[in-house]
Design a protein around this motif. Structure first.
Motif, mmCIF file in Angstrom:
data_model
loop_
_atom_site.group_PDB
_atom_site.id
_atom_site.type_symbol
_atom_site.label_atom_id
_atom_site.label_comp_id
_atom_site.label_asym_id
_atom_site.label_seq_id
_atom_site.Cartn_x
_atom_site.Cartn_y
_atom_site.Cartn_z
ATOM 1 N N GLY A 165 36.846 37.657 13.965
ATOM 2 C CA GLY A 165 37.428 37.003 12.828
ATOM 3 C C GLY A 165 38.931 36.597 13.021
ATOM 4 N N VAL A 166 39.710 37.797 13.278
ATOM 5 C CA VAL A 166 40.997 37.546 13.455
ATOM 6 C C VAL A 166 41.294 36.571 14.858
ATOM 7 N N ILE A 167 40.591 37.054 15.815
ATOM 8 C CA ILE A 167 40.602 36.464 17.227
ATOM 9 C C ILE A 167 40.464 34.940 17.011
ATOM 10 N N ALA A 168 39.475 34.527 16.282
ATOM 11 C CA ALA A 168 38.982 33.045 15.960
ATOM 12 C C ALA A 168 40.045 32.447 15.267
ATOM 13 N N ARG A 169 40.629 33.112 14.327
ATOM 14 C CA ARG A 169 41.661 32.295 13.594
ATOM 15 C C ARG A 169 42.789 31.866 14.532
ATOM 16 N N MET A 170 43.194 33.076 15.260
ATOM 17 C CA MET A 170 44.222 32.896 16.074
ATOM 18 C C MET A 170 44.135 31.942 17.097
ATOM 19 N N ALA A 171 42.768 31.864 17.937
ATOM 20 C CA ALA A 171 42.528 31.007 18.745
ATOM 21 C C ALA A 171 42.686 29.723 18.332
ATOM 22 N N ARG A 172 42.211 29.518 17.125
ATOM 23 C CA ARG A 172 42.526 28.170 16.570
ATOM 24 C C ARG A 172 43.669 27.571 16.476
ATOM 25 N N ALA A 173 44.543 28.626 15.757
ATOM 26 C CA ALA A 173 45.887 28.039 15.344
ATOM 27 C C ALA A 173 46.757 27.864 16.668
ATOM 28 N N ASN A 174 46.669 28.696 17.716
ATOM 29 C CA ASN A 174 47.217 28.557 18.843
ATOM 30 C C ASN A 174 46.882 27.272 19.603
ATOM 31 N N LEU A 175 45.513 27.024 19.748
ATOM 32 C CA LEU A 175 45.036 25.761 20.164
ATOM 33 C C LEU A 175 45.487 24.635 19.822
ATOM 34 N N LEU A 176 45.380 24.533 18.132
ATOM 35 C CA LEU A 176 45.985 23.612 17.417
ATOM 36 C C LEU A 176 47.691 23.338 17.845
ATOM 37 N N GLU A 177 48.399 24.210 18.040
ATOM 38 C CA GLU A 177 49.777 24.215 18.208
ATOM 39 C C GLU A 177 49.954 23.516 19.651
ATOM 40 N N VAL A 178 48.895 23.587 20.499
ATOM 41 C CA VAL A 178 49.093 23.081 22.031
ATOM 42 C C VAL A 178 48.677 21.979 21.920
ATOM 43 N N MET A 179 47.760 21.526 21.042
ATOM 44 C CA MET A 179 47.095 20.185 21.075
ATOM 45 C C MET A 179 48.185 19.030 21.124
ATOM 46 N N SER A 180 49.170 19.230 20.521
ATOM 47 C CA SER A 180 50.189 18.062 20.253
ATOM 48 C C SER A 180 51.428 18.087 21.481
ATOM 49 N N ALA A 181 51.034 19.048 22.524
ATOM 50 C CA ALA A 181 52.079 19.225 23.458
ATOM 51 C C ALA A 181 52.302 18.120 24.323
ATOM 52 N N ASP A 182 53.379 17.827 24.692
ATOM 53 C CA ASP A 182 53.570 16.565 25.584
ATOM 54 C C ASP A 182 52.897 16.742 26.763
ATOM 55 N N TYR A 183 52.736 17.786 27.517
ATOM 56 C CA TYR A 183 52.009 17.855 28.669
ATOM 57 C C TYR A 183 50.712 17.538 28.729
ATOM 58 N N LEU A 184 50.032 17.453 27.306
ATOM 59 C CA LEU A 184 48.766 16.854 27.260
ATOM 60 C C LEU A 184 48.784 15.496 27.191
ATOM 61 N N ARG A 185 49.688 14.708 26.728
ATOM 62 C CA ARG A 185 49.898 13.290 26.884
ATOM 63 C C ARG A 185 50.137 13.002 28.320
ATOM 64 N N THR A 186 50.807 13.849 28.949
ATOM 65 C CA THR A 186 50.736 13.539 30.476
ATOM 66 C C THR A 186 49.805 13.482 31.027
ATOM 67 N N ALA A 187 48.595 14.612 30.745
ATOM 68 C CA ALA A 187 47.571 14.632 31.360
ATOM 69 C C ALA A 187 46.701 13.476 30.909
ATOM 70 N N ARG A 188 46.685 12.853 29.884
ATOM 71 C CA ARG A 188 45.942 11.789 29.453
ATOM 72 C C ARG A 188 46.404 10.464 30.150
ATOM 73 N N SER A 189 47.803 10.493 30.218
ATOM 74 C CA SER A 189 48.321 8.986 31.076
ATOM 75 C C SER A 189 47.916 9.319 32.459
ATOM 76 N N LYS A 190 47.500 10.389 32.924
ATOM 77 C CA LYS A 190 47.092 10.257 34.233
ATOM 78 C C LYS A 190 45.491 9.925 34.426
ATOM 79 N N GLY A 191 44.645 9.604 33.125
ATOM 80 C CA GLY A 191 43.587 9.334 33.358
ATOM 81 C C GLY A 191 42.563 10.619 33.331
#
Lengths: 546, 314
Positions: free
Chosen positions: B194-220
Motif C-alpha cells: 500500500g505504501v509503495i503504491a502511494r509513493m509510486a503514484r506520487a513520484n510518477l505524477l511529479e515526473v509527469m510534468s517534467a520538461d524532458y517528457l515534453r522533449t521526448a514528445r517533441s521527438k515523436g
C-alpha cells in the motif's frame, strides 16, 4: 510555393477550474521556407502556447481549439491523428526549449537521447546511428563529440546541453525549427553563441525558424520578420528593421521603450564609506578518499576588494559560477570568508554572532527568484513585518500594521492587499514585496542579487526605477549583482567584472562601458548591447570558433 | 565508490557497537532472573546462587559487558541459558524461514504496489485511480496480525486452500513449501504494498510534468514509450528508497507474522527467548536484525548510485 508554416485564426482555450480561459484569440501568421520569424511578447501573452500548439504538444485533456488552422508544409495539424502528429514531431518540426537544464532526461546518455529520434524517424541503428549522432554533435559544434556520446546531461554545461537539444531538434532535417526562448536561461556570452548557431544552421539546413522570445536585442539581431503578441493576439507584424524603426501599435512602442533607461546618481567621493572589504576569499574544500582528506579547494571568491559609499551602487557583473552571489553573501556575513570586511567603519571579522545579528538589521538582501523567496504560507503583512517582529521595532498590532501599509505604499503596492498571500501577486509585484520587506528595517546596505532577471522587460524597467528612487530617498547603498549589463548601466556608478572568482576588471561604470580593457568584459558588453558578437575567450563548447 | 562503501562499513561498525551496548544494558536491567526461571517453582536460594555463578551472572554488569563484547569480537555470541546451545548455531538454524519470508513479502509488495501506483498515476483522477488508491489505503491501514488471522480464517479454515500455519523449507520440499508461504507473505507485505503504491503514484505524477517528457514528445515518441521509457525510471529513484525502508521494516515486522503463522524463524526465536530471559539469545537476535537493516540501507545507497548517474559517492 507552400509556406513552411501557415497559422490561420488560431484559438486556444484552456479548461481551468474557474472556467474556460482563451489564451490565444485568433492568431494568424505564416513563415516562408527558410525564413526566421520572431514571435515577441511578455509572459502570459500566449506566445509559448501558440508555439506548442503547432505540433499539438499542449496537454489534450485541458486544451481545446475552438477554431483555426495550423498547416505545416500544407498539412493540417488540428485534428490530425496521433500517428500523423508523431511523424511531424521531431520529423518535419524540431523544437528547442527554454530550460536546457531540465529538458534532457537525466538518466540517459546523450547518444541515446539523440539516437532515439533518429531511430524513430529514420530507423537507423548500430554503426550508422552512432555515426549520425557524432555528425550531429559536430554540426552543433560540441567539441570532442565522440567522447561526449556516453556523457549524461549533468556532466554538460547549460550551453552544451542546449547544443544537444538543438542536435535532437535538427536530427531529421526539419522544415521548421521552433525555438521557445532558447537562450533565456543562458549566460549572455553563451546566448550569443547559441543564436549564432541557430542562424548558421538555418542557412545550412535551409529550414524555417519560429523564434519565441521576450528579448528584443535578440530579435533585432537575427529575425527577418517580427510578430508582436499581446493578450493572445498579434498586435503588430512587420519586417524587423521597419518595425523597430517605426512601431505602429502602442504596445509595441511600450515594449521598445521599456529597456532599462536612465543613469545612476552622480558619484560623490566625499560620501561616508558604508562597506569596505579587501581581499575577500571564499574557498570550498574538496575532500576525497576514505578519510575525506582535503585535497584542494574551489576558489569561489578569491581576493576581491570592494568599497561602497553611502547612496551609491556598485555593480558586480559576471556569468553564473563567477562567484558574484557568494561575494554578496560573504559581505553580509552569511557565508564564512577570509579578508577584512568593515561596515560603517566597524570591522566585522571578529564580531561575536550576537553583534552580527544586531547588524543584520542594517544589511539586507533581495533575491533573484520572486517566486521561491517568499514563504507561500505567510501573508504579505506577515512577510513585511517579520523583520519588525524579530528586531522589536514598533508596537505590535496597529503600529506595525500602519508601518506595513506605509512600506507597501512606498513600493507602489495597494496597502489594502496586505492580507493576501504571495501566489496572488505577479512576479514584479512579488519583487516589490521583497523590497518592502527589506525596507522595513531601514537598512544602510542592500545586496540586490539579480532582482530583475526573472522579470519581463517592462517590469524590469519599473523595478530599476523604484530602486533608484528609494536609493535617493533613503540614502541606500546597493551592491547590485547581475549578468545583465543594460540594467547595470542604468543603476551603477562603479562596476566590478568577475570571472571564476576573481576580478578581471574594476572601475567607474562610465569608463568600463566606454572603453573596456579586458577581452572578457568586451565580450560581455558585445553580447548585451546591439553590437556584433565577438567571440569570448575559451567560453563554452567550441567557444572560440563559434 | 569503493571509498564510500568502505567508509559506510566503518560507520556500520560504530552503529553496531552502539546497538550492542544498548541491547546489553536493556536485557540486563529488565527485572526477572534467568536462573529463577530456569529452576522453576521448587528452587532454593542456594541453587539459584549456584546457577547464577555458573552463568556468570554473579559478576557486576560492567564486567559482564566487557566479557561479552570481547567474546563478540572473537565471533563468539555466547551460549543459550536455556539449552546450552551456541547462540550462533541456533540463530543460523532459524535464519532461513525469516529471510525467505521477508524476501517473498518484499517481492510481493513491489509486484503489487508499483503497478498499482503506475496505473493510478497514468489514469489520474479517474475511477481506476480512486479504486487503486482505496485498495492501497486498505492495505496500508490493516494491522498485519489481524490481516493474518483473517486470511487464516478464510483461506485455511473455510476454504482449505492454504495451510493455516507452519513452515516447510524449499530445500526439503520445493513443491510444497510455497503453499506455506502465501498467507504469511501477504500478511507481511500488504501494508508495504500500500505504501509503495502511494509513493509510486506520487513520484510518477511529479515526473509527469517534467520538461524532458515534453522533449521526448517533441521527438515523436509514443505516449506509452514516454511513460515507460522516460518517466518511469526517473520516478523509480525516490520510490526505490521507500522499497528499501519497507524491506528493513519487514525484517523487524516478521516477528509478528511468524508468531501468527507459527513459523520457526528468527522473530519467533526472539519472542521465545524473551519469555525465557535467555539473555545471550536475545542479544544475538537483535544484533542480527540490526545488522540486516544496516546492510539493507547500504545496499539501497549502492543501488541508488547504479540507478542514477548523477549520484557518485566520494
Amino acid at each position: 510555393m507552400t509556406a513552411a508554416l501557415e497559422v490561420r485564426d488560431l484559438r486556444v482555450r484552456f479548461d481551468t477550474d474557474t472556467g474556460p480561459l482563451d489564451a490565444v484569440r485568433g492568431v494568424s501568421f505564416s513563415i516562408a521556407k527558410g525564413e526566421l520569424l520572431a514571435l515577441v511578447g511578455e509572459s502570459g501573452s500566449g506566445k509559448s502556447v501558440t508555439a506548442l500548439s503547432i505540433p499539438q504538444l499542449l496537454p489534450p485533456v485541458r486544451v481545446s481549439h475552438p477554431g483555426g488552422s495550423i498547416r505545416v508544409g500544407g498539412d493540417e495539424m488540428i485534428g490530425a491523428s496521433e500517428s500523423v502528429l508523431r511523424g511531424v514531431r521531431g520529423g518535419r518540426v524540431g523544437m528547442i526549449f527554454q530550460e536546457p537544464m531540465t529538458s534532457l532526461n537525466p538518466l540517459q546518455t546523450i547518444e541515446r537521447q539523440i539516437g532515439e529520434t533518429l531511430r524513430l524517424h529514420q530507423g537507423l541503428s548500430g554503426r550508422a546511428l552512432r555515426d549520425r549522432v557524432v555528425e550531429l554533435l559536430d554540426l552543433v559544434r560540441l567539441d570532442a563529440p565522440r567522447e561526449r556520446l556516453d556523457s549524461y546531461p549533468h556532466q554538460l554545461s547549460g550551453g552544451q546541453r542546449q547544443r544537444v537539444m538543438i542536435a535532437i531538434a535538427v536530427a531529421n532535417d526539419p522544415d521548421l525549427l521552433i525555438a521557445d526562448e532558447p537562450t533565456t536561461a543562458l549566460d549572455v556570452t553563451i546566448q550569443a553563441q547559441i543564436l549564432e548557431l541557430v542562424r548558421d544552421l538555418r542557412t545550412r539546413l535551409g529550414m524555417a525558424v519560429l523564434l519565441i522570445t521576450h528579448d528584443l536585442t535578440i530579435v533585432r539581431r537575427i529575425a527577418d520578420r517580427v510578430c508582436v503578441m499581446h493578450n493572445g493576439e498579434i498586435v503588430e507584424e512587420g519586417e524587423t528593421a521597419a518595425l523597430f524603426a517605426d512601431p505602429q501599435h502602442s504596445y509595441t512602442r511600450h515594449l521598445l521603450a521599456s529597456e532599462p533607461a536612465g543613469r545612476p546618481p552622480a558619484r560623490d567621493p566625499g560620501a561616508p564609506m558604508v562597506i569596505e572589504a579587501s581581499d575577500v576569499a571564499v574557498h570550498f574544500p574538496i575532500r576525497k578518499g576514505i578519510l575525506r582528506r582535503q585535497v584542494g579547494a574551489i576558489k569561489a571568491v578569491d581576493g576581491v576588494s570592494i568599497a561602497i559609499r553611502k547612496g551609491q551602487t556598485v555593480g558586480v557583473v559576471g556569468e553564473s559560477g563567477s562567484g558574484k552571489s557568494t561575494l554578496g553573501l560573504a559581505l553580509l556575513r552569511l557565508r564564512d570568508s577570509r579578508g577584512r570586511i568593515a561596515f560603517l567603519g566597524r570591522p566585522l571579522n571578529d564580531l561575536p554572532p550576537r553583534d552580527i545579528h544586531a547588524l543584520r538589521r542594517q544589511m539586507q538582501i533581495v533575491f533573484q527568484d520572486p517566486y521561491s523567496s517568499l514563504s507561500p504560507r505567510m501573508t504579505v503583512r506577515q512577510i513585511v513585518s517579520e523583520g519588525l517582529d524579530i528586531h522589536g521595532i514598533g508596537r505590535p498590532g496597529d503600529e506595525r500594521r500602519a508601518r506595513v501599509a506605509e512600506l507597501l505604499h512606498e513600493v507602489r503596492l495597494d496597502p489594502a492587499m496586505m492580507d493576501r498571500y504571495p501566489h496572488e501577486f505577479s512576479g514584479g509585484q512579488r519583487q516589490r514585496i521583497s523590497i518592502a520587506r527589506v525596507l522595513a528595517l531601514k537598512p544602510d546596505f542592500v545586496v540586490l542579487d539579480e532582482p530583475t532577471s526573472a522579470l519581463d522587460l517592462s517590469i524590469q524597467a519599473q523595478i530599476v526605477e523604484l530602486l533608484r528612487e528609494l536609493q535617493a530617498r533613503h540614502g541606500l547603498s546597493y551592491m547590485f549583482i547581475s549578468h545583465d549589463l543594460r540594467v547595470v548601466r542604468a543603476l551603477c556608478d562603479e562596476v566590478i567584472v568577475m570571472r571564476k572568482g576573481t576580478v578581471v576588471e574594476q572601475g567607474s561604470a562610465a569608463a568600463i562601458f566606454e572603453d573596456a580593457q579586458h577581452p572578457y568584459t568586451r565580450a560581455l558588453i558585445g553580447a548585451s548591447f546591439d553590437i556584433v558578437p565577438s567571440p569570448p575567450p575559451n567560453g563554452d563548447g567550441r567557444g572560440a570558433t563559434a | 565508490m569503493w571509498a564510500f562503501i568502505v567508509r559506510r562499513l566503518g560507520g556500520m561498525l560504530v552503529t553496531m557497537f552502539i546497538i550492542s551496548t544498548l541491547v546489553f544494558i536493556i536485557t540486563n536491567v529488565v527485572p526477572g532472573s534467568p536462573a529463577a526461571l530456569i529452576l522453576g517453582e521448587d528452587r532454593t536460594p542456594d541453587q539459584v546462587a549456584a546457577l547464577n555463578r555458573e552463568l556468570g551472572l554473579d559478576r557486576s554488569v560492567p564486567v559482564r559487558y566487557v566479557q561479552w563484547l570481547g567474546d563478540l569480537l572473537t565471533g563468539n555470541f555466547g551460549t543459550s541459558y536455556y539449552n546450552d546451545n551456541s547462540v550462533a548455531s541456533v540463530i543460523a538454524g532459524r535464519l532461513e524461514p525469516t529471510l525467505i519470508l521477508t524476501v517473498t513479502a518484499a517481492i510481493l509488495a513491489v509486484a503489487i504496489g508499483i503497478p498499482l501506483g503506475i496505473v493510478a498515476a497514468v489514469y489520474q483522477g479517474t475511477r481506476l485511480d480512486y479504486a487503486a488508491m482505496v485498495v492501497a489505503l486498505i492495505g496500508a491501514a490493516l494491522p498485519n496480525f489481524w490481516l493474518g488471522l483473517l486470511l487464516i480464517l478464510l483461506f485455511a479454515l473455510y476454504w482449505s486452500v492454504f495451510p493455516a500455519a507452519g513452515y516447510v523449507s524449499v530445500f526439503d520440499a520445493p513443491a510444497d513449501s510455497w503453499r506455506y508461504l502465501v498467507l504469511p507473505a501477504i500478511t507481511l507485505g500488504a501494508s508495504h504494498a500500500g505504501v509503495i503504491a502511494r509513493m509510486a503514484r506520487a513520484n510518477l505524477l511529479e515526473v509527469m510534468s517534467a520538461d524532458y517528457l515534453r522533449t521526448a514528445r517533441s521527438k515523436g515518441v509514443r505516449e506509452r514509450q514516454v511513460i515507460l521509457g522516460h518517466a518511469l525510471r526517473n520516478s523509480m529513484i525516490p520510490t526505490f528508497g521507500v522499497v528499501g525502508v519497507a524491506l528493513a521494516l519487514m525484517i523487524g515486522g516478521s516477528i509478528v507474522t511468524e508468531a501468527v503463522f507459527a513459523i520457526p524463524g528468527v522473530g519467533r526465536l526472539l519472542i521465545e527467548s524473551v519469555l525465557r530471559r535467555d539473555f545471550p539469545m536475545i542479544q544475538g537476535v537483535i544484533l542480527l536484525i540490526a545488522l540486516l537493516v544496516a546492510l539493507v540501507n547500504l545496499a539501497v545507497d549502492i543501488v541508488y548510485a547504479i540507478l542514477d548517474p548523477r549520484i557518485r559517492y566520494e
